[in-house]
Design a protein around this motif. Sequence first.
Motif, PDB file in Angstrom:
ATOM      1  N   LYS A 109       0.839  -1.199   0.000  1.00 16.17           N
ATOM      2  CA  LYS A 109       0.000   0.000   0.000  1.00 16.17           C
ATOM      3  C   LYS A 109       0.877   1.253   0.000  1.00 16.17           C
ATOM      4  O   LYS A 109       0.637   2.206  -0.732  1.00 16.17           O
ATOM      5  CB  LYS A 109      -0.877  -0.004   1.268  1.00 16.17           C
ATOM      6  N   ASP A 110       1.906   1.245   0.844  1.00 15.55           N
ATOM      7  CA  ASP A 110       2.818   2.388   0.909  1.00 15.55           C
ATOM      8  C   ASP A 110       3.438   2.665  -0.454  1.00 15.55           C
ATOM      9  O   ASP A 110       3.500   3.804  -0.907  1.00 15.55           O
ATOM     10  CB  ASP A 110       3.951   2.113   1.912  1.00 15.55           C
ATOM     11  N   GLU A 111       3.892   1.601  -1.091  1.00 17.30           N
ATOM     12  CA  GLU A 111       4.558   1.764  -2.388  1.00 17.30           C
ATOM     13  C   GLU A 111       3.599   2.332  -3.427  1.00 17.30           C
ATOM     14  O   GLU A 111       3.958   3.203  -4.215  1.00 17.30           O
ATOM     15  CB  GLU A 111       5.123   0.427  -2.869  1.00 17.30           C
ATOM     16  N   LYS A 112       2.366   1.846  -3.377  1.00 12.46           N
ATOM     17  CA  LYS A 112       1.363   2.322  -4.321  1.00 12.46           C
ATOM     18  C   LYS A 112       1.105   3.820  -4.117  1.00 12.46           C
ATOM     19  O   LYS A 112       1.004   4.586  -5.069  1.00 12.46           O
ATOM     20  CB  LYS A 112       0.061   1.537  -4.120  1.00 12.46           C
ATOM     21  N   ASN A 113       1.017   4.226  -2.855  1.00 17.12           N
ATOM     22  CA  ASN A 113       0.771   5.639  -2.556  1.00 17.12           C
ATOM     23  C   ASN A 113       1.916   6.527  -3.031  1.00 17.12           C
ATOM     24  O   ASN A 113       1.694   7.608  -3.575  1.00 17.12           O
ATOM     25  CB  ASN A 113       0.560   5.832  -1.052  1.00 17.12           C
ATOM     26  N   VAL A 114       3.133   6.074  -2.804  1.00 16.19           N
ATOM     27  CA  VAL A 114       4.297   6.855  -3.234  1.00 16.19           C
ATOM     28  C   VAL A 114       4.276   7.021  -4.745  1.00 16.19           C
ATOM     29  O   VAL A 114       4.470   8.124  -5.270  1.00 16.19           O
ATOM     30  CB  VAL A 114       5.620   6.178  -2.775  1.00 16.19           C
TER      31      VAL A 114
END
Length: 136
Positions: free
Chosen positions: A96-101
């Motif tokens: 999820k973090d990677e997607k947001n970045v």
Amino acid sequence: MDIWSKQKRSEVMSRIRGKNTKPEMILRSQLFKRGFRFRVNKKDLPGKPDIVLPKYQTAIFVHGCFWHYHKDCREGRIPSTNTKFWKEKLERNIAKDEKNVEALKLKGWNVVVVWECEIENKLEETLIDLTKRIKS
Ligand SMILES: [Zn+2]
């Protein structure tokens, strides 16, 4: 399913409550002192970055080491009980973090992740590095 000591649990729970956690507050006040002006918890941006500096088109995430599975960090560890559950949960968080970045970058944002342990253990260094990355 009590995997933590009482102290650890209350520490973790206070971090789950999330917003306005201590390391984040420290970072905010230090940035403010250094003349940066920002918005917090901007809900209309992917991942709701913790600190947003519109002037520099920069979004900052303050990540808790446990919940965001900080690599090579003492806190970023999968608990030794219920391992499968935690591994899947933490890996989902990272994804999820990677997607947001990625989503933020596509919108033209400069994205910086600051880890809680960095704020707790080496604040000065972290601020110097962060300042450079905000202005780059
Ligand atoms: Zn860490």
